[in-house]
Write a protein that holds these residues in place. Structure first.
Motif, PDB file in Angstrom:
ATOM      1  N   TYR A 243       0.827  -1.205   0.000  1.00 33.38           N
ATOM      2  CA  TYR A 243       0.000   0.000   0.000  1.00 33.38           C
ATOM      3  C   TYR A 243       0.864   1.258   0.000  1.00 33.38           C
ATOM      4  CZ  TYR A 243      -3.689  -3.285   1.300  1.00 33.38           C
ATOM      5  OH  TYR A 243      -4.559  -4.340   1.315  1.00 33.38           O
ATOM      6  N   SER A 244       1.920   1.264   0.808  1.00 34.26           N
ATOM      7  CA  SER A 244       2.819   2.415   0.863  1.00 34.26           C
ATOM      8  C   SER A 244       3.504   2.645  -0.483  1.00 34.26           C
ATOM      9  CB  SER A 244       3.884   2.205   1.946  1.00 34.26           C
ATOM     10  OG  SER A 244       3.290   2.015   3.207  1.00 34.26           O
ATOM     11  N   LYS A 245       3.888   1.552  -1.128  1.00 38.28           N
ATOM     12  CA  LYS A 245       4.554   1.656  -2.428  1.00 38.28           C
ATOM     13  C   LYS A 245       3.605   2.201  -3.496  1.00 38.28           C
ATOM     14  CE  LYS A 245       7.731  -2.197  -1.494  1.00 38.28           C
ATOM     15  NZ  LYS A 245       8.079  -3.606  -1.848  1.00 38.28           N
ATOM     16  N   ILE A 246       2.364   1.712  -3.477  1.00 38.42           N
ATOM     17  CA  ILE A 246       1.381   2.151  -4.465  1.00 38.42           C
ATOM     18  C   ILE A 246       1.050   3.629  -4.291  1.00 38.42           C
ATOM     19  CG2 ILE A 246      -1.062   1.949  -5.113  1.00 38.42           C
ATOM     20  CD1 ILE A 246      -0.783  -1.078  -4.743  1.00 38.42           C
ATOM     21  N   ILE A 247       0.784   4.046  -3.060  1.00 32.35           N
ATOM     22  CA  ILE A 247       0.447   5.454  -2.820  1.00 32.35           C
ATOM     23  C   ILE A 247       1.652   6.343  -3.119  1.00 32.35           C
ATOM     24  CG2 ILE A 247      -0.254   7.148  -1.081  1.00 32.35           C
ATOM     25  CD1 ILE A 247      -2.487   5.291  -2.075  1.00 32.35           C
ATOM     26  N   GLY A 248       2.854   5.866  -2.834  1.00 34.64           N
ATOM     27  CA  GLY A 248       4.053   6.649  -3.142  1.00 34.64           C
ATOM     28  C   GLY A 248       4.189   6.927  -4.631  1.00 34.64           C
ATOM     29  N   ILE A 249       3.909   5.925  -5.458  1.00 33.24           N
ATOM     30  CA  ILE A 249       3.998   6.090  -6.913  1.00 33.24           C
ATOM     31  C   ILE A 249       2.884   6.996  -7.418  1.00 33.24           C
ATOM     32  CG2 ILE A 249       3.721   4.860  -9.112  1.00 33.24           C
ATOM     33  CD1 ILE A 249       5.211   2.495  -7.787  1.00 33.24           C
ATOM     34  N   ALA A 250       1.660   6.770  -6.961  1.00 32.44           N
ATOM     35  CA  ALA A 250       0.524   7.605  -7.381  1.00 32.44           C
ATOM     36  C   ALA A 250       0.741   9.055  -6.972  1.00 32.44           C
ATOM     37  CB  ALA A 250      -0.771   7.061  -6.766  1.00 32.44           C
ATOM     38  N   ASP A 251       1.253   9.265  -5.781  1.00 33.27           N
ATOM     39  CA  ASP A 251       1.528  10.608  -5.270  1.00 33.27           C
ATOM     40  C   ASP A 251       2.594  11.303  -6.118  1.00 33.27           C
ATOM     41  OD1 ASP A 251       1.601  12.732  -3.104  1.00 33.27           O
ATOM     42  OD2 ASP A 251       3.635  11.950  -2.899  1.00 33.27           O
ATOM     43  N   ALA A 252       3.662  10.597  -6.431  1.00 35.47           N
ATOM     44  CA  ALA A 252       4.749  11.188  -7.216  1.00 35.47           C
ATOM     45  C   ALA A 252       4.287  11.557  -8.619  1.00 35.47           C
ATOM     46  CB  ALA A 252       5.928  10.211  -7.287  1.00 35.47           C
ATOM     47  N   TYR A 253       3.537  10.657  -9.262  1.00 37.15           N
ATOM     48  CA  TYR A 253       3.073  10.944 -10.625  1.00 37.15           C
ATOM     49  C   TYR A 253       2.148  12.156 -10.648  1.00 37.15           C
ATOM     50  CZ  TYR A 253       0.827  10.611 -15.139  1.00 37.15           C
ATOM     51  OH  TYR A 253       0.360  10.930 -16.396  1.00 37.15           O
ATOM     52  N   ASP A 254       1.209  12.207  -9.714  1.00 34.23           N
ATOM     53  CA  ASP A 254       0.276  13.335  -9.717  1.00 34.23           C
ATOM     54  C   ASP A 254       0.994  14.641  -9.400  1.00 34.23           C
ATOM     55  OD1 ASP A 254      -2.593  14.187  -9.920  1.00 34.23           O
ATOM     56  OD2 ASP A 254      -2.123  14.957  -7.925  1.00 34.23           O
ATOM     57  N   ALA A 255       1.995  14.595  -8.532  1.00 38.16           N
ATOM     58  CA  ALA A 255       2.746  15.814  -8.206  1.00 38.16           C
ATOM     59  C   ALA A 255       3.452  16.366  -9.439  1.00 38.16           C
ATOM     60  CB  ALA A 255       3.759  15.515  -7.104  1.00 38.16           C
ATOM     61  N   ILE A 256       4.023  15.489 -10.253  1.00 39.59           N
ATOM     62  CA  ILE A 256       4.754  15.932 -11.446  1.00 39.59           C
ATOM     63  C   ILE A 256       3.805  16.512 -12.492  1.00 39.59           C
ATOM     64  CG2 ILE A 256       6.202  15.169 -13.392  1.00 39.59           C
ATOM     65  CD1 ILE A 256       7.275  12.969 -11.498  1.00 39.59           C
ATOM     66  N   THR A 257       2.612  15.949 -12.611  1.00 38.74           N
ATOM     67  CA  THR A 257       1.689  16.351 -13.686  1.00 38.74           C
ATOM     68  C   THR A 257       0.646  17.366 -13.238  1.00 38.74           C
ATOM     69  OG1 THR A 257       0.301  14.411 -13.192  1.00 38.74           O
ATOM     70  CG2 THR A 257       1.951  14.183 -14.946  1.00 38.74           C
ATOM     71  N   SER A 258       0.802  17.928 -12.039  1.00 36.51           N
ATOM     72  CA  SER A 258      -0.169  18.904 -11.525  1.00 36.51           C
ATOM     73  C   SER A 258       0.406  20.320 -11.521  1.00 36.51           C
ATOM     74  CB  SER A 258      -0.590  18.545 -10.095  1.00 36.51           C
ATOM     75  OG  SER A 258      -1.317  17.349 -10.058  1.00 36.51           O
ATOM     76  N   GLU A 259      -0.480  21.289 -11.690  1.00 38.48           N
ATOM     77  CA  GLU A 259      -0.098  22.691 -11.534  1.00 38.48           C
ATOM     78  C   GLU A 259       0.200  22.974 -10.068  1.00 38.48           C
ATOM     79  OE1 GLU A 259       0.283  25.311 -13.564  1.00 38.48           O
ATOM     80  OE2 GLU A 259      -0.174  24.231 -15.411  1.00 38.48           O
ATOM     81  N   ARG A 260       1.273  23.684  -9.829  1.00 40.40           N
ATOM     82  CA  ARG A 260       1.594  24.133  -8.478  1.00 40.40           C
ATOM     83  C   ARG A 260       1.747  25.650  -8.488  1.00 40.40           C
ATOM     84  NH1 ARG A 260       3.662  20.140  -5.054  1.00 40.40           N
ATOM     85  NH2 ARG A 260       2.675  18.156  -5.597  1.00 40.40           N
TER      86      ARG A 260
END
Length: 348
Positions: A243-260
């Motif tokens: 679960y930690s690995k999955i959320i870590g990957i999902a979190d990283a991908y969304d951070a890169i592809t999101s407006e900040r």
């Protein structure tokens, strides 16, 4: 609109794929709702695909059905962002986690599990910097859910992943807004305070018995990395749960592809490259390759702009070169893996 199984040789240009098409080697050739064109049809033939499921014969009603599905998903998405906004704002005021509301949002997200094409389209189109914390939580839940599906996890496991995605950043409710919304570079103390959000979040839920231990662990450890470079404890891959690995990957991908507030979003294909090259030692290789390979196929049909100013449509994403798709520009097929001077700079 019903589903019909037909011979690939008999499918027509404009027919719409009703079920993901996978080669005998496990490569995704076309996702649901892909519109059949010459390039896709030739790929199906080249991969020895004999039959596919389509939404009947392409007619005027089919695009309306697809649009309605997307409209509903966008409406639910916006409602879920508002709901998680309320949850996080309540937490910032010292109120307990509203588990009933989390369950309601989780169920709404899970209901879309079989519509990955529209999920990715929705997440691509509905992104703003001013609601980042709230939309990010929803996005990570969606990406985590799809990754759980692609890893063939059970419904119970996927539901835990959805909940972990919703709650993974709740600790940021304890971070001062002037740090979260700072436009310039954070100083050392501010960075350390941001890193504490994993501990803050864990402490908020650790005594809530109806939240599973797996979800609590994912909240605490989603920034840990396989090579011990993460935080808050510098654990290695053997100490991290699925679960930690999955959320870590999902979190990283969304951070890169999101407006900040402090930077613009990257295209999915730049994100694939970053995750493949720069973060190869940080994430579980099997989970990452499963995520990127399946996710890349979902962008077939997307409109893009190239760095030469021309616009086109993604026709195919080669499983062996997901950062370099085939793009149709004014009836010309452009293979970005063979055009080193060309790249996608924007999704349209």
């Amino acid at each position: 609109m019903g589903k019909i199984c037909i011979l690939v040789s008999e499918c027509k240009l404009g027919d719409i794929v009703a079920q993901k098409v996978v080669s005998k080697y496990g490569a995704t050739i076309a996702v649901e709702n892909t519109v059949i064109n010459n390039y896709i049809k030739n790929k199906l033939i080249a991969f020895d695909i004999n039959y596919i499921w389509i939404y009947g014969n392409a007619d005027e009603e089919t695009p309306k059905l697809i649009d309605n599905n997307l409209l509903k998903l966008k409406k639910d998405y916006k409602q879920n962002v508002m709901e998680i906004n309320e949850v996080i704002n309540d937490l910032s005021r010292g109120k307990p986690v509203n588990v009933q509301k989390i369950d309601k949002i989780s169920n709404s997200i899970y209901n879309a599990i079989n519509d990955e094409y529209h999920i990715i389209k929705c997440l691509s189109e509905l992104r703003t910097a001013d609601q980042h914390l709230y939309s990010h939580s929803i996005n990570v839940s969606f990406y985590g859910m799809l990754l759980g599906k692609w890893l063939c996890l059970t419904k119970s496991e996927i539901n835990k992943i959805v909940q972990a995605g919703l709650l993974h950043d709740i600790g940021k409710a304890k971070i001062p807004t002037e740090i979260l919304n700072k436009k310039g570079k954070l100083d050392v103390q501010e960075v350390e305070e941001i890193k504490r959000h994993t501990i803050y979040g864990y402490n908020m839920v650790k005594r809530i018995h109806i939240i599973s231990d797996e979800v609590k662990e994912a909240i605490l450890l989603h920034h840990e990395r396989m090579n011990k470079s993460g935080y808050p404890m510098g654990k290695d891959g053997d100490e991290l749960s699925l679960y930690s690995k999955i959320i870590g990957i999902a979190d990283a991908y969304d951070a890169i592809t999101s407006e900040r507030i402090y930077r613009h979003r990257e295209t999915p294909f730049i994100a694939f490259e970053i995750l493949q090259k720069e973060n190869i030692e940080c994430f579980d290789i099997h989970i990452m390759s499963t995520f990127l390979g399946n996710l890349a196929a979902c962008y077939v049909g997307s409109r893009v702009m190239l760095n030469n100013g021309r616009t086109g449509e993604i026709l195919y994403v080669p499983p062996h070169a997901i950062t370099k798709p085939i793009v149709s520009v004014e009836s010309e097929y452009i293979d970005l893996s063979k055009e080193s001077n060309l790249k996608i700079i924007r999704m349209i």
